[in-house]
Design an enzyme around this catalytic site. Structure first.
Site, short mmCIF file in Angstrom:
data_model
loop_
_atom_site.label_atom_id
_atom_site.label_comp_id
_atom_site.label_asym_id
_atom_site.label_seq_id
_atom_site.Cartn_x
_atom_site.Cartn_y
_atom_site.Cartn_z
N LYS A 22 0.77 -1.03 -0.04
CA LYS A 22 -0.13 -0.02 0.00
C LYS A 22 0.93 1.26 0.05
CE LYS A 22 -1.92 1.50 4.05
NZ LYS A 22 -1.49 2.92 4.64
N ASN A 23 1.89 1.40 0.97
CA ASN A 23 2.64 2.29 1.13
C ASN A 23 3.74 2.64 -0.11
OD1 ASN A 23 1.12 2.98 3.33
ND2 ASN A 23 2.59 2.41 4.99
N CYS A 117 -5.78 12.66 12.67
CA CYS A 117 -5.75 11.23 12.34
C CYS A 117 -5.72 10.85 13.89
CB CYS A 117 -4.29 10.95 11.76
SG CYS A 117 -4.00 9.10 11.68
N ARG A 122 0.19 14.47 13.10
CA ARG A 122 0.73 14.04 11.76
C ARG A 122 0.45 15.71 10.80
NH1 ARG A 122 -1.61 8.49 9.74
NH2 ARG A 122 0.21 8.79 8.26
N ASP A 305 4.53 0.63 12.23
CA ASP A 305 3.50 0.12 11.55
C ASP A 305 3.34 -1.40 12.09
OD1 ASP A 305 3.34 1.73 8.23
OD2 ASP A 305 2.65 2.52 10.22
N ARG A 397 -8.74 -0.74 4.53
CA ARG A 397 -7.75 0.46 4.03
C ARG A 397 -6.42 0.05 3.65
NH1 ARG A 397 -7.60 5.94 7.00
NH2 ARG A 397 -6.09 5.88 5.30
C1 EPZ Z 1 4.27 7.07 6.56
O1 EPZ Z 1 3.00 8.08 6.92
C2 EPZ Z 1 3.21 5.81 6.27
N1 EPZ Z 1 2.00 6.24 5.26
C3 EPZ Z 1 2.65 5.31 7.63
O2 EPZ Z 1 1.73 4.14 7.45
C4 EPZ Z 1 3.65 5.13 8.82
O3 EPZ Z 1 3.30 4.82 9.74
C5 EPZ Z 1 4.87 6.43 8.66
O4 EPZ Z 1 4.91 6.69 7.42
C6 EPZ Z 1 6.11 6.07 9.52
O5 EPZ Z 1 6.80 4.88 9.09
C7 EPZ Z 1 2.43 6.04 3.87
O6 EPZ Z 1 3.47 5.69 3.65
C8 EPZ Z 1 1.34 6.32 3.01
P1 EPZ Z 1 5.84 10.35 8.65
P2 EPZ Z 1 3.84 9.58 6.99
O7 EPZ Z 1 5.89 11.57 7.90
O8 EPZ Z 1 4.61 9.80 5.94
C9 EPZ Z 1 5.98 13.76 11.77
C10 EPZ Z 1 0.02 2.65 7.65
O9 EPZ Z 1 -0.30 2.20 8.84
N2 EPZ Z 1 5.88 14.68 10.69
O10 EPZ Z 1 7.14 9.60 8.45
O11 EPZ Z 1 2.64 10.32 7.23
C11 EPZ Z 1 4.97 12.95 11.98
O12 EPZ Z 1 3.83 13.56 12.96
C12 EPZ Z 1 0.49 4.23 7.79
O13 EPZ Z 1 0.38 2.25 6.65
C13 EPZ Z 1 5.93 16.04 11.03
O14 EPZ Z 1 6.24 16.39 12.14
O15 EPZ Z 1 4.77 9.39 8.44
C14 EPZ Z 1 5.27 11.71 12.88
O16 EPZ Z 1 5.38 11.91 14.28
C15 EPZ Z 1 0.28 4.63 9.24
N3 EPZ Z 1 5.84 17.10 10.13
C16 EPZ Z 1 6.65 11.40 12.16
O17 EPZ Z 1 6.82 12.83 11.75
C17 EPZ Z 1 5.84 16.51 8.93
O18 EPZ Z 1 5.87 17.47 7.65
C18 EPZ Z 1 6.86 10.50 11.01
O19 EPZ Z 1 5.74 10.96 10.30
C19 EPZ Z 1 5.80 15.30 8.50
C20 EPZ Z 1 5.82 14.39 9.56
#
Ligand code: EPZ
Length: 417
Positions: A22-23, A117, A122, A305, A397
């Protein structure tokens, strides 16, 4: 609302095929926006999130077609409206991945801010900061990101937090920017590498994907390409944990152990025997698991995850485990539901202390987010008696035909409408 009914106590055995990731599929589908020529994708998983994104892209003018082998063709030649409305984005935060490609291809984009979320706030501030560093003029008005850029310019971008979709958005935008972009502290997830491989097939100039420094030299246009989506390492890990928790023996095809070393390591620590094969991975578990501690962190460390799934395993393990969640601030909601099944879990801050119990007892529980629902399925598979899981739209999802695949492995599970 659909529910899942599970009669626990059956050790999983047999083999199933793992679906495409998915990701990886979500960012790669957005990469189609970067080119006027069609992008052909295979091994795309059939998930609610994929359908949602197809609807969003279709609304922008992307021609979507599925062939008889379920291959997906995305043709953004007729892209006419760089707009992602709130109604779509609120159902799937990954819609933010259209921002970079739209800005690079059209010079403008209007994308709804993803709302809150369940697992955490996020924000997408790092996506916006990176695009501004590339010369984009970005304002946030009435819940929408309004972005404009005649042509993005290459820049050196340092992301103080590792962000997976942030890295992906900036990497896609940089493909058509003028000059060289370097993303430092980039995410190293295999899905980022899969996206980079697809972009390179489209003619992009990218080095260093999979490391924490990615260098992209912009080109004037990208071509079409064909790409096969990588296997889903989280689906793989979820089935491995389910087999370990039920004391079973399974073989997962169409996947690889190489993309989830940290998870394999922890399963071995719990007492599982794991064999890596060319086109798959096998697991055999005799007796109850041993408790394993874990601490989530960006790849290649233990993936957030997989935290909820491992908590279910630790609930019925021998000993006490500490699970520390360092990525999201609210990713323990499955603990409250697991306690309804008889689990012994204490939460303090970003740590959960799980004392293994001899037996869980089936009950009615509620899914709160995608991976929490997977955790409840695993717990239901080991609990005595019947477990009913509500709100399983969360599960749909991210898991393709999960009850069919688990039934194939001998589980007594059915969906009731
Ligand atoms: C990706 O989400 C995945 N989704 C998530 O999978 C996964 O849990 C996550 O990466 C971490 O590995 C997809 O790839 C579609 P991040 P993402 O940006 O990119 C903070 C699932 O179950 N952050 O790596 O949204 C954020 O709040 C899903 O399949 C900021 O502060 O996660 C978090 O604490 C859930 N500002 C940390 O960074 C930003 O601009 C990591 O988030 C972006 C992120």
């Amino acid at each position: 609302m659909d529910k899942l009914l599970i009669q626990g106590g059956v050790p999983l055995s047999g083999e199933v095929r793992i679906s495409g990731a998915k990701n990886a599929a979500l960012p790669i589908m957005c990469a189609a926006l970067l080119s006027k020529a069609p992008l052909r994708l295979s091994n795309v998983p059939h998930l609610r999130d994929v359908t949602t994104l197809l609807t969003l892209l279709g609304g922008m003018g992307v021609a979507v077609s599925l062939d008889e082998k379920l291959g997906l063709e995305l043709d953004a030649g007729g892209l006419h409206s760089p707009f992602a409305p709130y109604e779509m984005v609120k159902t799937m935060r990954a819609s933010i991945l259209v921002l970079g490609p739209l800005l690079a291809r059209c010079g403008e984009a209007r994308v709804s801010l993803p709302g809150g979320c369940a697992i955490g706030q996020r924000p997408v501030d790092l996506h916006i900061k990176g695009l501004q560093a590339m010369g984009a003029d970005i304002r946030v008005e009435h819940g929408y990101i309004i972005a404009r850029a005649d042509r993005l310019k290459g820049a050196r971008i340092f992301s103080d937090l590792v962000t997976v979709t942030g890295t992906e958005n900036l990497m896609m935008a940089a493909c058509l920017a003028e000059g060289v972009t370097v993303i430092e502290n980039a995410a190293r997830e295999p899905e980022v590498v899969d996206l980079a491989d697809c972009l390179k097939a489209m003619g992009a100039n990218i080095e260093g994907a999979g490391t924490d420094m990615i260098r992209i030299e912009g080109v004037s246009a990208l071509s079409g390409a064909e790409h096969r989506i990588m296997p889903d390492r989280i689906e793989t890990g979820t089935f491995l944990v389910a087999a370990a928790a039920t004391g079973g023996s399974v073989r997962l095809r169409g996947t690889s152990a190489r993309i989830l070393d940290a998870v394999v390591e922890k399963l071995r620590e719990a007492g599982a025997t794991i064999t890596a094969e060319d086109d798959g991975i096998s697991l055999c578990m005799d007796g109850p698991p041993k408790s394993v501690n874990l601490r989530t962190a960006p790849y290649p460390a233990f993936p957030t995850d997989m935290q909820a799934q491992f908590m279910a395993l630790d609930c019925i393990a021998r000993g006490t485990a500490v699970l520390t969640e360092t990525i999201f601030e609210n990713r323990f909601m499955h603990a409250l539901e697991l306690q309804r099944l008889g689990a012994d879990i204490e939460i303090s801050g970003n740590a959960a202390v799980v004392k293994g119990v001899a037996q869980l007892d089936g009950a009615a529980v509620m899914a709160t987010d995608l991976r929490a629902s997977a955790s409840l399925v695993i717990a239901g598979l080991v609990a005595r008696g019947e477990t009913m899981i509500e709100r399983i739209y969360h599960l749909d999802r991210g898991y393709e035909c999960i009850e069919e695949k688990l039934s194939q492995l001998g589980a007594r599970i059915k969906r009731v409408h």
